[in-house]
Each structure stands twice: as C-alpha cells, then as structure tokens.
Scaffold this motif. Sequence first.
Motif, PDB file in Angstrom:
ATOM      1  N   LEU B 378       0.804  -1.228   0.000  1.00  0.00           N
ATOM      2  CA  LEU B 378       0.000   0.000   0.000  1.00  0.00           C
ATOM      3  C   LEU B 378       0.833   1.272   0.000  1.00  0.00           C
ATOM      4  O   LEU B 378       0.287   2.370   0.093  1.00  0.00           O
ATOM      5  N   ALA B 379       2.144   1.139  -0.072  1.00  0.00           N
ATOM      6  CA  ALA B 379       2.991   2.329   0.022  1.00  0.00           C
ATOM      7  C   ALA B 379       2.657   3.314  -1.092  1.00  0.00           C
ATOM      8  O   ALA B 379       2.324   2.921  -2.206  1.00  0.00           O
ATOM      9  N   GLY B 380       2.752   4.579  -0.794  1.00  0.00           N
ATOM     10  CA  GLY B 380       2.490   5.622  -1.783  1.00  0.00           C
ATOM     11  C   GLY B 380       1.111   6.216  -1.659  1.00  0.00           C
ATOM     12  O   GLY B 380       0.867   7.322  -2.132  1.00  0.00           O
ATOM     13  N   TYR B 381       0.197   5.512  -1.026  1.00  0.00           N
ATOM     14  CA  TYR B 381      -1.180   6.006  -0.889  1.00  0.00           C
ATOM     15  C   TYR B 381      -1.375   6.603   0.504  1.00  0.00           C
ATOM     16  O   TYR B 381      -0.730   6.162   1.467  1.00  0.00           O
ATOM     17  N   ASP B 382      -2.254   7.581   0.583  1.00  0.00           N
ATOM     18  CA  ASP B 382      -2.501   8.154   1.900  1.00  0.00           C
ATOM     19  C   ASP B 382      -3.406   7.211   2.704  1.00  0.00           C
ATOM     20  O   ASP B 382      -3.943   6.237   2.191  1.00  0.00           O
ATOM     21  N   HIS B 383      -3.539   7.547   3.999  1.00  0.00           N
ATOM     22  CA  HIS B 383      -4.270   6.647   4.893  1.00  0.00           C
ATOM     23  C   HIS B 383      -5.699   6.399   4.432  1.00  0.00           C
ATOM     24  O   HIS B 383      -6.202   5.286   4.512  1.00  0.00           O
ATOM     25  N   LEU B 384      -6.327   7.453   3.946  1.00  0.00           N
ATOM     26  CA  LEU B 384      -7.722   7.324   3.547  1.00  0.00           C
ATOM     27  C   LEU B 384      -7.854   6.329   2.394  1.00  0.00           C
ATOM     28  O   LEU B 384      -8.707   5.441   2.413  1.00  0.00           O
ATOM     29  N   GLN B 386      -5.655   4.062   1.501  1.00  0.00           N
ATOM     30  CA  GLN B 386      -5.281   2.725   1.971  1.00  0.00           C
ATOM     31  C   GLN B 386      -6.455   2.075   2.694  1.00  0.00           C
ATOM     32  O   GLN B 386      -6.777   0.902   2.481  1.00  0.00           O
ATOM     33  N   SER B 387      -7.094   2.867   3.541  1.00  0.00           N
ATOM     34  CA  SER B 387      -8.217   2.349   4.312  1.00  0.00           C
ATOM     35  C   SER B 387      -9.359   1.933   3.384  1.00  0.00           C
ATOM     36  O   SER B 387     -10.004   0.898   3.587  1.00  0.00           O
ATOM     37  N   THR B 388      -9.573   2.737   2.330  1.00  0.00           N
ATOM     38  CA  THR B 388     -10.632   2.419   1.369  1.00  0.00           C
ATOM     39  C   THR B 388     -10.337   1.093   0.666  1.00  0.00           C
ATOM     40  O   THR B 388     -11.211   0.244   0.487  1.00  0.00           O
ATOM     41  N   ILE B 389      -9.065   0.922   0.325  1.00  0.00           N
ATOM     42  CA  ILE B 389      -8.683  -0.309  -0.378  1.00  0.00           C
ATOM     43  C   ILE B 389      -8.880  -1.521   0.533  1.00  0.00           C
ATOM     44  O   ILE B 389      -9.454  -2.540   0.135  1.00  0.00           O
ATOM     45  N   GLU B 427      -9.777   9.302  17.355  1.00  0.00           N
ATOM     46  CA  GLU B 427      -8.935   9.602  16.202  1.00  0.00           C
ATOM     47  C   GLU B 427      -9.759  10.069  15.006  1.00  0.00           C
ATOM     48  O   GLU B 427      -9.212  10.302  13.936  1.00  0.00           O
ATOM     49  N   GLY B 428     -11.080  10.120  15.129  1.00  0.00           N
ATOM     50  CA  GLY B 428     -11.918  10.533  14.007  1.00  0.00           C
ATOM     51  C   GLY B 428     -12.267   9.357  13.130  1.00  0.00           C
ATOM     52  O   GLY B 428     -11.786   9.229  12.004  1.00  0.00           O
ATOM     53  N   THR B 429     -13.074   8.506  13.645  1.00  0.00           N
ATOM     54  CA  THR B 429     -13.343   7.234  12.980  1.00  0.00           C
ATOM     55  C   THR B 429     -14.174   7.373  11.708  1.00  0.00           C
ATOM     56  O   THR B 429     -14.133   6.501  10.848  1.00  0.00           O
ATOM     57  N   ASP B 430     -14.925   8.490  11.579  1.00  0.00           N
ATOM     58  CA  ASP B 430     -15.808   8.619  10.420  1.00  0.00           C
ATOM     59  C   ASP B 430     -15.026   8.752   9.119  1.00  0.00           C
ATOM     60  O   ASP B 430     -15.565   8.620   8.037  1.00  0.00           O
ATOM     61  N   GLU B 431     -13.729   9.004   9.218  1.00  0.00           N
ATOM     62  CA  GLU B 431     -12.932   9.154   8.004  1.00  0.00           C
ATOM     63  C   GLU B 431     -12.284   7.843   7.587  1.00  0.00           C
ATOM     64  O   GLU B 431     -11.451   7.821   6.698  1.00  0.00           O
ATOM     65  N   THR B 432     -12.603   6.764   8.263  1.00  0.00           N
ATOM     66  CA  THR B 432     -11.888   5.513   8.013  1.00  0.00           C
ATOM     67  C   THR B 432     -12.850   4.423   7.553  1.00  0.00           C
ATOM     68  O   THR B 432     -13.505   3.777   8.368  1.00  0.00           O
ATOM     69  N   PRO B 433     -12.938   4.216   6.247  1.00  0.00           N
ATOM     70  CA  PRO B 433     -13.913   3.244   5.735  1.00  0.00           C
ATOM     71  C   PRO B 433     -13.660   1.824   6.237  1.00  0.00           C
ATOM     72  O   PRO B 433     -14.595   1.035   6.385  1.00  0.00           O
ATOM     73  N   SER B 434     -12.372   1.494   6.508  1.00  0.00           N
ATOM     74  CA  SER B 434     -12.075   0.103   6.874  1.00  0.00           C
ATOM     75  C   SER B 434     -12.571  -0.255   8.271  1.00  0.00           C
ATOM     76  O   SER B 434     -12.697  -1.436   8.606  1.00  0.00           O
ATOM     77  N   LEU B 435     -12.864   0.762   9.098  1.00  0.00           N
ATOM     78  CA  LEU B 435     -13.226   0.480  10.483  1.00  0.00           C
ATOM     79  C   LEU B 435     -14.449  -0.428  10.583  1.00  0.00           C
ATOM     80  O   LEU B 435     -14.439  -1.453  11.262  1.00  0.00           O
ATOM     81  N   SER B 436     -15.508  -0.037   9.845  1.00  0.00           N
ATOM     82  CA  SER B 436     -16.736  -0.824   9.962  1.00  0.00           C
ATOM     83  C   SER B 436     -16.542  -2.219   9.352  1.00  0.00           C
ATOM     84  O   SER B 436     -17.065  -3.212   9.870  1.00  0.00           O
TER      85      SER B 436
END
Lengths: 426, 606
Positions: B378-384, B386-389, B427-436
Amino acid sequence: MEIQGRIESKIAQGEFLGNMLLAVRSEGPRLEQVFVEHVSVLAERLNVFLRANGHIQKVDYNPAEFWPAQRGRAFGFVDGGVAAIDLPGAAPLGIRVGSYVVRPGDDSESREEFKPEFSIVDDLYAAEPSTYDLPEDLDDRYDDRAKLRDAARIISEIAASLALWRRRQDIAVMLVHGPLINPAAPYGPPKFPYFTADAAQALFGAPVAPEQRHFVPLYRRILEELKAVGAPVFGVVERDGGGRPVLERLIFKMHEEGSLPEAEKKAALALLRKYSLSDAQILDVVLESGEYLTPISIPRQEPKNKWPDNWKDRLSGYPDPLTTFLKPSETVRPFRIEAFEGQDYEEAIKLILATARLLPGYGFPVALDIVDKFAKVPSWLSKGIGASHKAVLLRKAFETEDRKLQEYAIKMLSVSSRDWFFRPKA
Amino acid sequence: MSWISDTENMIGTVVGNTSTDSYQFILRSFRAKVGDIVATLSAIPDDNRRHGNAIIWGRIVSIQRHNPFFPAEAAQELAEQNLRLIDTVLSTSRDYLNAEVLILGSSDEDSKSQMDLSPLTYPVQPAARVVNPPASAIHKLLGASDDNVPKLHVGTLLGRSDVEVSLSANKVVSRHLAILAMTGGGKTVAARRIILALIDHGYPIVIFDPHGDYLGLYENRSRLPGGTAVKLFYPMMKVSEENISVVSDLLAKMGRKMTEAQHDYFNKIVSETKVADGTKASDYIRELIERAESTANKIASKKGKEEDTEDSPKKFGVTTVNAVKRSLSFVLSTLMQMEQNSKVLRDRLKEYEFHEMPDPKRDPEDIVGKKQVSIFYLAGYDHLTQSTIVSMVLDALFSHRAALTNRIPPFQTVIEEAHNFIPSRQEGTDETPSLSTVRKVITEGRKFGTGLMIISQRPARLDETILTQCNSFLVLRLVNPKDKSFVRSVMENLSESDANILQTFGPGQGIVSGQAVRFPLLVKVAHDKNFESSKIGDEDFLKQAASWNENEARARNRGAFTRAAPVSLAAKVGSPSPESKVPSRSKSSPSDSTTLNFTQVTKRKR
C-alpha cells in the motif's frame, strides 16, 4: 529536724517537684548558661591537659590509600544474638554467635565467610555441675534470668572469638561487638548455676573440669587462652554505659605516677563529677575527628568489696583491658575500644576508623553492623524455640508422673498464674 | 525419583501468607528469573474429603533483591570517596531474593503424557519447596505432547531456550490475534514468524502491508514449503455500481467541503454517468469532470435547450458546477499523484513482480487460495485511500465467505499499522472506511473462517471494540503509559506485574496470552532473518546524507544569474578597466566602488 532538712527529706520523697520544675523554667537561661560554662571549662582544661601530656593521638582517614593497602588481608568480626524467649525455669536460651571474615580486594568466591560459630538452643545451666536433670526442687532455681542470659551471651561471644581464631589464624584484626572483658562478679553470687558439661565443652572447645564449668572461672579461662595465643581481638562498644572510668583512671594514674599534684587531682575529679557526665560525653567535645585517647588499662572487676566470697581468688586474677575512645568523625560520638594489654593497637584503630567511616551517619564499624544482622535471632525463630522448649519441658514433667511437678510445669508455662486451670480446688 | 521431589531442582522455599492466586518464596541465588515457570508440591483436598499431592504451577512475576548487609550510608561513603565496595569490608554475598509467583493452576503429580491444568482450589503450603521444572515437564504442561493439535511455533520461553512455545493454530485463525509493540519491539518479526507458521500449514494469507515489511516473503519464496505462492499486488481504486459512494467519500475527504447545491449537482452527474464494474476510479472521476465541464460550457453559452432544463442555470449556477469540477479535479490529481508515487516505489523494487490488484468481488480466487500469500503493498497512498482499499478488499472477501459461495477457502488477514485502519473514536473514525469492515469481520469472522491478525505500535489508538474481540495477544515491548494501561484494560488476564514488565522487554521478547496458549507466557520470538527483505529495512540515513549528490544540472546552474558576472562578461560591459579584476567581497574596503555606488544612490534619492 531543721526546716532545710525537712524540705530535703520531702524532696527526696518526691514532693515539691512541680514547684522545682517551675523554678527551673523561670531560672532556665541562667542555669543553662552555668551548665554551658561549667562544661566548657571542664572540656577546655581537659583538652589542654590531655594534649599536653600526650594522651591524645590521631589517625588519618585516607580511604583511597588505606583500603587498597589491605588487599588480601583477612579481618574477622564477631557478634552474638539472643532469642527473645521469656520462659521460666531452667534458663531456656537461644543464642547464636556469628562470625564474618572478609578479605578486602579479593574478588573470588572465598572473599567472605559467614559462619554461625556457636549456637545454643538449650537449657544452658544445670542445677548441679554436669547434669541436665531437673532439680528436686524447682523453687531452688536461680531467679535472675536476665543475668543468666547476659552471662550466656557474654561468654558465648568470647568463646566464638576463640573458636574463630583457632580456625582462622590468618585474621589480621578481629573485632568483637561489645566489651572485650566484662565484669564477672555479677555472675558469681551463690546459687548462680554451673554450665552443663556439654555447654562448657562447646564454649571452650575442649572438655572442662566440673569445678571450672561456672561462668567466673570459665570466662576467665577463655579470655586468658585468647590472650595467650595472641589473637588480635578488640572489643568495640556501641553504647556508652555511663560513668567516667577511663578519665578518672587516667587522673588517678597520673597522680600515682607523681605527674599530677593532689590538689589538681581533686579539682579534676570534682569537675568531672559535678554534672555526672560520662567519658563519651566529655570526650565527644574534647576529641576531634580521627582522634583517640592513648589506651589505658582499666580494672574491670572492681569494686572488690562486691566480689562473691566463693570466687574472690578467681576474680583477682582477671585480665584488665586496655581501653580507649575513638571519635570517628566530627558529627558522631566517640565509642569505646578494648584490647588485651600488650596488644599492638594502632593497626586495629586504623581499621576501626576506616570501617566506622563507611557508616558516616552512625559512626560505628560497618562490619560489626553486618555481623550483628547475621547473628540476630529473628522473632519467628525465637517463637519456634519457645514453643519447642515448652513442649520438651512439659514432656519431661509428665514423664515423672509426679502430679505436683506437672502442675508446677503447667503453671510456669502459662501466661498468668490467675488462670482457670489454677482456680482453688475444693 | 520424580523431578518434583528431586533436591537438585529445588530453587527456594515458600514464605509468608499464601493464597490460591499467588505466593512468595525465597529464591536461591541465580537459580531462576522473572518469567520462569516454577512448580511446588502441595496437598489439595478432593471431592471425597481426602487429599492428595498436586503440582502447583506458577510463573515468577517479580523478584525483589535486597542486601540487608549493605547500608545506604555506606553507599554514600563509597561514592564520596570513590571506593570500590570489594576493596572494603562490606559484604556482597548475602543477597536476599524474594520472588512473587502468579499461580497458573495445578496438575496431577503422576501425569504421564499431558498435564491438564486445573484451577487451584487450596492454597500452597507455606515452607513448601519450590522447584525449577525440567524442560520435558514444561513441554507437557504447555501441551506440546498433544501432537494432533496444529500449532504455530513462535519461539522459546524467555530465558529457557530449551522450552519451545507454540500457539494453537485454530485459535489464531478463528479467534484473531493482536500483536502490539512499540517501534523496534519486534512486532514485524513476530508477525512474520506467525505468518511463516501459518504458511507451513498451507493456510491462505492476505497481508495489507503499508511499508513493505513483508516483501521479504516474496524475495525468499524459494525457502517456503513447496507449492507456496506469494503474490504481490499494488492497489488500484476501482468503482462499480455498488461502491460508487467511494468517489463521494474521496471527494468529501480529499476535496473541499461542498455546499448543498454542489452536493446535489455531484449526485446528479454521478447518477447520470454509467459505471462499468472494474472501472478505474481515476477514469470515472475524469468522466465526471468532463460532464461537469460540458454543463459549465452549456451554461456559459446560454444555449441550453428546453429538454436540458435540469442542467440549466435555473437549478445549478455556473459557480456550483465549477466548484464541483474543481473538487473533482483536485481529487483526480491527488489520486493520480498517489498512483504515481506507488509506481515510483515499485519501480525501485525491480526484482519484485507486482500485479495490479484483482477485483476482489469478481476474482476473489486470485487473492485467496490454498498455499497462497497475497501481499497488498500500500505504500504511496494516503491513509484514507489505503483504508478504502482495505475496506473494499476485505468486504468483498468476507462477503464471499459469508455468502458461502464456496469460491475461496478460509483465510487469515494481516493488517499492519492497524491504528490507521481501525482507529479509536478519538482519532476521528468517520474518516476511516475500513473500520466498519474490520469490525464486521472480527465479530463474525469466527463463523466464516476469516481470522485477523492486527499489528500496531500504538494500541491506545486502536478501536477498543475490535481489540477486545481478539482472543489472543502477543505483546512485546511497550513503554508509553497510555498504551500499557490500554493493553491492560483489553487483556483480561494481564496482571499488573506483567504490565510493568512490558517496558523492560528487549526486541523480540514479549508476553503471549489468551486462548492461543494455556496460560500467559513470556516468550522470546524466533527471528526468521532469512525472510527479511534485502531491499527494505533499516536504512542508513546518515550515510545517505553524507554521500548525497545534488542533481548535477541543478548544481551547475546554481547562481547562474545571481552570482557576480564573470570577468570576460564584465569586460564586455566595460565599466572597470580591462586590467582590473573584480574585487572579491573579502577584499572590499569601505571606500570600494560598491559602497560608493550605494552612497551615491542614496544621495540621489535625497
């Protein structure tokens, strides 16, 4: 009776004390000033006197040079611990005397040796020489159990020193926690029991003839043996027992030698006695850090008028210790050191100072503190000894099938004589 | 003679009050350490009012060492006088060691093959002898003799290299495992060890690897058991009808905040732009931009037809349309930048063969297969992103398992840097698609064979619900107090003394606890150096900086127009005489030409 005599009599009975305290409080500063002035005069005069006559010596404290120079030499330390058992009867005892021998600079496993030189969990005394048997009449037992215990501790410690020297003759200096030579007369009154044969043999390290198993002759014998073999043993006394035996003896000695006129002697003794200050208290302000009084022989068995008749001949031949006081540092009180007469003490004084400076706040040889902790009988062990002893005593009593003796044993072992068990019988 | 009564094994004696949870004993010098497993024999009653001897097992959780013969005062004097203790009469040999033991349970004295551990129901006998058990006895205790149960070899007991420690493989793949440690604590080493143990079982593994920590598995794949396939994937954001909301998420999080009208317009063009499954997200966004541009043009030309009324300025002004277009352009350029970054990073790893990630929905078999390890680099991608992927892939794979499509076998997912994928609420979970997605997988994964291995260096930043669902933990060195207290709060059987020891661990040393082991154990994780990547690792930045060569052209042109003109050029301009040289700054005097000129200018101004 005149008025003043009556008042003095009343004061002696404890009256007027409150009024006296009030007066002392209001007159306090003046009295305090008088006290300070008196002690200052005493200390000043004594200081000049002692120094002028060469009675004060100094040993330098230079640990960086001293300790490396001791590399590989062995030093021994001896102390005893007594179990706190409060049981009546045949002087039950739990005594442990430990030794600590250490070779500074040695990094091998044999650098240190801790050894319980001597331990007794026993009835130390028998009613008659060389027997463990219970006496016919228990009421005949010697009552002052504290004396019995003291005597056992004193003789055990010196016996352990002898045992250690016999075992380790490589020891350059041996320090014993406490006086090297104690007064023996208090342990010689009639009825003061003899040691059992086994106990005497354990103490001396060889069989002891029945008449020699008493404290007075046996203690002397051990001391003489220790002196004869040239053991470099020194007693170091932690607590000041009060009194001024050393300073008074010094003044008497100088007077006897013709160095101090009678009038000066009297004045000096009067000054010393006025406020009942002890040797350690006075020398604390006279001596400076690392200074000590030139050792002087002090008769330890006096006064002769209190010697028990049975042991007069034995007591008259006791050795006297060379005694001095050493002030290890500016902030701590000097302590007493005793040696056998003829013993070279300078080397020991250096060691004592160096080891005392390792406890700068307490100002006492650290290795004696170590061996004290090693020899101490812990309370859990004391309890165990007490319980075992009770069981043995009861068993012996019940083996006799003598109802009276059994009851007596139970009574002795009970906490209080006013117990349901002893309620009057109809 | 049994080992428990062999005096050679004796290491101490129980002292003080004992309980069914713990006891203390005086330890012989140098005979045991913190973390060691010890045993003592004690009588315990049975149901028939009789009693028999049982072996009481425990773990040393602390040792207090005290030298009562060494006064603090003496230490002060030694320091003041610069003396060596050994040169004085002070004692060093009488240490007093008081060890505290946490009781693990009891077993029968005469167990032959395997020791079943039961809870202790009667306190240990004071004054009992404490014994250091031989390795064979500990083996039996750890269940090593039960060969039928698949295990994952982790390493050895800490300080007992003769006792191997394994985790229960089934518990790890079904009940999830968390590996927690600060940076440098050895979490990647530990995770790699467990991954390799799973590979030994041929278990399918999916690894989300933000830093390339696991690329060494690909590099050294020849060392893996025969038939093992290691695939490297690089991410590619793709859209389909179902996940079309990804684009609006990206827009919401990467782009500027949209007004209500802009939002409406965006929804409108999304609904009008058809998407084929597997379309690259960047292509789709480009289409949306074109559509917005066309609308903007129409508005600008004011030639809209009646049937185009919905696009007419009556509803969406040109400002709205342009704003949406700008946002989309921004997202597109960010996305393309990340794709470019990823490519650059991959290009550096020339020996590695990367594939564009397959569509997890359409081709899950390409990702999960027997004896297959799939690494998403996942290197090169931002957290958002990466999380989406992670969300997309995991969601699709889980759906396949949950729907019982029978297309992919059970698999283990490894999530590195988990705090970026399953952050706590703070940490602001609403911005992290992978959480759910992860939450769903971890709560239901047990039923469908989708186990998770969560790896993080900041446990306190992890979602607590997810972490508590992990039934096993491998905790290595942790120093941060927040992390330590958080770990204690989620690990039910971590004692206070265990928590205190966390900060003292060296690399690879840790405590493993939970269902994967019979009781908490201190372990030294085996280091599989053979599987480290030779391309990615601890770089020597000092060396890099020292040997840094500035771009040659940039260096050549530095000062081309700012430094003083060369002599030849100056001569052509003609101000100083041909013989004279341009004075250097160091030779300048207060009366030189530069100063004079400046003074003149100043005067002129006046």
